[in-house]
Design a protein around this motif. Structure first.
Motif, PDB file in Angstrom:
ATOM      1  N   GLN A  81       0.836  -1.204   0.000  1.00  0.00           N
ATOM      2  CA  GLN A  81       0.000   0.000   0.000  1.00  0.00           C
ATOM      3  C   GLN A  81       0.878   1.265   0.000  1.00  0.00           C
ATOM      4  O   GLN A  81       0.576   2.230  -0.695  1.00  0.00           O
ATOM      5  CB  GLN A  81      -0.941  -0.009   1.213  1.00  0.00           C
ATOM      6  CG  GLN A  81      -1.948   1.114   1.202  1.00  0.00           C
ATOM      7  CD  GLN A  81      -2.872   1.048  -0.008  1.00  0.00           C
ATOM      8  OE1 GLN A  81      -3.340  -0.012  -0.381  1.00  0.00           O
ATOM      9  NE2 GLN A  81      -3.125   2.189  -0.626  1.00  0.00           N
ATOM     10  N   LEU A  82       1.978   1.244   0.765  1.00  0.00           N
ATOM     11  CA  LEU A  82       2.893   2.389   0.792  1.00  0.00           C
ATOM     12  C   LEU A  82       3.501   2.630  -0.597  1.00  0.00           C
ATOM     13  O   LEU A  82       3.583   3.769  -1.062  1.00  0.00           O
ATOM     14  CB  LEU A  82       4.025   2.146   1.799  1.00  0.00           C
ATOM     15  CG  LEU A  82       3.719   2.425   3.256  1.00  0.00           C
ATOM     16  CD1 LEU A  82       4.861   1.932   4.128  1.00  0.00           C
ATOM     17  CD2 LEU A  82       3.493   3.904   3.478  1.00  0.00           C
ATOM     18  N   VAL A  83       3.917   1.568  -1.245  1.00  0.00           N
ATOM     19  CA  VAL A  83       4.505   1.701  -2.574  1.00  0.00           C
ATOM     20  C   VAL A  83       3.456   2.217  -3.556  1.00  0.00           C
ATOM     21  O   VAL A  83       3.725   3.095  -4.383  1.00  0.00           O
ATOM     22  CB  VAL A  83       5.098   0.352  -3.039  1.00  0.00           C
ATOM     23  CG1 VAL A  83       5.476   0.398  -4.503  1.00  0.00           C
ATOM     24  CG2 VAL A  83       6.320   0.006  -2.209  1.00  0.00           C
ATOM     25  N   ALA A  84       2.252   1.710  -3.484  1.00  0.00           N
ATOM     26  CA  ALA A  84       1.185   2.155  -4.388  1.00  0.00           C
ATOM     27  C   ALA A  84       0.855   3.626  -4.163  1.00  0.00           C
ATOM     28  O   ALA A  84       0.568   4.361  -5.110  1.00  0.00           O
ATOM     29  CB  ALA A  84      -0.058   1.294  -4.188  1.00  0.00           C
ATOM     30  N   ASP A  85       0.880   4.085  -2.909  1.00  0.00           N
ATOM     31  CA  ASP A  85       0.563   5.483  -2.601  1.00  0.00           C
ATOM     32  C   ASP A  85       1.654   6.446  -3.094  1.00  0.00           C
ATOM     33  O   ASP A  85       1.369   7.615  -3.359  1.00  0.00           O
ATOM     34  CB  ASP A  85       0.375   5.669  -1.094  1.00  0.00           C
ATOM     35  CG  ASP A  85      -0.889   4.980  -0.586  1.00  0.00           C
ATOM     36  OD1 ASP A  85      -1.751   4.625  -1.421  1.00  0.00           O
ATOM     37  OD2 ASP A  85      -0.994   4.786   0.643  1.00  0.00           O
ATOM     38  N   ILE A  87      12.231   4.624 -11.666  1.00  0.00           N
ATOM     39  CA  ILE A  87      13.228   3.569 -11.432  1.00  0.00           C
ATOM     40  C   ILE A  87      13.065   3.020 -10.022  1.00  0.00           C
ATOM     41  O   ILE A  87      13.058   1.800  -9.812  1.00  0.00           O
ATOM     42  CB  ILE A  87      14.652   4.114 -11.662  1.00  0.00           C
ATOM     43  CG1 ILE A  87      14.816   4.473 -13.135  1.00  0.00           C
ATOM     44  CG2 ILE A  87      15.700   3.101 -11.241  1.00  0.00           C
ATOM     45  CD1 ILE A  87      16.104   5.159 -13.478  1.00  0.00           C
ATOM     46  N   ALA A  88      12.923   3.899  -9.039  1.00  0.00           N
ATOM     47  CA  ALA A  88      12.727   3.445  -7.662  1.00  0.00           C
ATOM     48  C   ALA A  88      11.418   2.680  -7.531  1.00  0.00           C
ATOM     49  O   ALA A  88      11.349   1.680  -6.807  1.00  0.00           O
ATOM     50  CB  ALA A  88      12.753   4.631  -6.709  1.00  0.00           C
ATOM     51  N   ASP A  89      10.374   3.125  -8.246  1.00  0.00           N
ATOM     52  CA  ASP A  89       9.090   2.410  -8.203  1.00  0.00           C
ATOM     53  C   ASP A  89       9.257   0.984  -8.715  1.00  0.00           C
ATOM     54  O   ASP A  89       8.745   0.034  -8.112  1.00  0.00           O
ATOM     55  CB  ASP A  89       8.043   3.137  -9.050  1.00  0.00           C
ATOM     56  CG  ASP A  89       7.684   4.506  -8.487  1.00  0.00           C
ATOM     57  OD1 ASP A  89       7.985   4.756  -7.308  1.00  0.00           O
ATOM     58  OD2 ASP A  89       7.114   5.317  -9.233  1.00  0.00           O
ATOM     59  N   GLU A  90       9.981   0.837  -9.822  1.00  0.00           N
ATOM     60  CA  GLU A  90      10.173  -0.496 -10.392  1.00  0.00           C
ATOM     61  C   GLU A  90      10.998  -1.378  -9.459  1.00  0.00           C
ATOM     62  O   GLU A  90      10.677  -2.557  -9.252  1.00  0.00           O
ATOM     63  CB  GLU A  90      10.871  -0.370 -11.740  1.00  0.00           C
ATOM     64  CG  GLU A  90      11.025  -1.688 -12.466  1.00  0.00           C
ATOM     65  CD  GLU A  90      11.659  -1.515 -13.837  1.00  0.00           C
ATOM     66  OE1 GLU A  90      11.711  -2.522 -14.548  1.00  0.00           O
ATOM     67  OE2 GLU A  90      12.095  -0.407 -14.178  1.00  0.00           O
ATOM     68  N   GLN A  91      12.031  -0.818  -8.850  1.00  0.00           N
ATOM     69  CA  GLN A  91      12.858  -1.592  -7.923  1.00  0.00           C
ATOM     70  C   GLN A  91      12.046  -2.049  -6.720  1.00  0.00           C
ATOM     71  O   GLN A  91      12.137  -3.202  -6.288  1.00  0.00           O
ATOM     72  CB  GLN A  91      14.055  -0.764  -7.471  1.00  0.00           C
ATOM     73  CG  GLN A  91      15.082  -0.545  -8.551  1.00  0.00           C
ATOM     74  CD  GLN A  91      16.182   0.414  -8.132  1.00  0.00           C
ATOM     75  OE1 GLN A  91      16.069   1.117  -7.131  1.00  0.00           O
ATOM     76  NE2 GLN A  91      17.257   0.449  -8.913  1.00  0.00           N
ATOM     77  N   ARG A  92      11.256  -1.155  -6.179  1.00  0.00           N
ATOM     78  CA  ARG A  92      10.434  -1.519  -5.020  1.00  0.00           C
ATOM     79  C   ARG A  92       9.400  -2.578  -5.375  1.00  0.00           C
ATOM     80  O   ARG A  92       9.144  -3.494  -4.592  1.00  0.00           O
ATOM     81  CB  ARG A  92       9.749  -0.270  -4.468  1.00  0.00           C
ATOM     82  CG  ARG A  92      10.709   0.679  -3.805  1.00  0.00           C
ATOM     83  CD  ARG A  92      10.011   1.926  -3.333  1.00  0.00           C
ATOM     84  NE  ARG A  92      10.966   2.864  -2.779  1.00  0.00           N
ATOM     85  CZ  ARG A  92      10.839   4.168  -2.856  1.00  0.00           C
ATOM     86  NH1 ARG A  92       9.799   4.707  -3.465  1.00  0.00           N
ATOM     87  NH2 ARG A  92      11.755   4.957  -2.328  1.00  0.00           N
TER      88      ARG A  92
END
Length: 178
Positions: free
Chosen positions: A126-130, A137-142
């Protein structure tokens, strides 16, 4: 223009085709047919190399190019003036660095939690989606990290305490206040 295939090429092709056929008619095995074809091919190559070398020797060597000495008439030599040396190029001045815009929101690092904790996978997802969209790039890594962390989560979705450091390093500012 010379023809591409001459009579010698036709004879060589006929030999390369005829040798396996004759070997087959004589009653040779497949190995004998392949061996006869290979021997014929090697013989054709040897003939070609010998003929090529003979043709190369028959050609006379190219005549050496005559040395040309450029003779400048005395009238022209007197009229030439010495060329001044070129001026040194000016050293380019680097352009001033543009001012960086102020950072949007800098989150000060929170004080370290009193101890390691267990993290819930659904909360991390949920944190990553928010917080998607700021840094692709950080989104893809996470996202990839979450996929691999699911293998280690228990049936209740909780990660073991051993993964606390990894979660804090990987998700940094997202979990700093938790």
């Amino acid at each position: 223009m010379r023809p591409l295939f001459g009579p010698r090429t036709v004879v060589e092709a006929a030999v390369l085709v005829a040798v396996p056929i004759v070997t087959l008619e004589v009653g040779g095995t497949w190995y004998a047919i392949a061996a006869a074809g290979a021997v014929a091919y090697v013989l054709v190559l040897i003939v070609e190399v010998v003929l090529w070398r003979q043709a190369k020797r028959a050609l006379p060597p190219p005549p050496p190019e005559p040395l040309r000495e450029e003779v400048v008439p005395p009238e022209r030599a007197r009229r030439l003036a010495p060329v001044p040396p070129p001026e040194p190029e000016p050293v380019p001045v680097p352009p001033p660095e543009p001012e960086l815009p102020p950072a949007a929101e800098t989150v000060p690092p929170a004080a370290a939690a009193p101890g390691p904790r267990r993290w819930n996978m659904m909360d991390l997802e949920q944190l990553v989606a928010d917080h998607t969209g700021h840094d692709p790039i950080a989104d893809e890594q996470r996202t990839f990290l979450l996929v691999y962390l699911r293998d280690f989560a228990g049936p209740d979705g909780m990660l073991p305490v051993d993964f606390d450091d990894l979660v804090r390093q990987s998700f940094g500012e997202l979990v700093a206040n938790r």
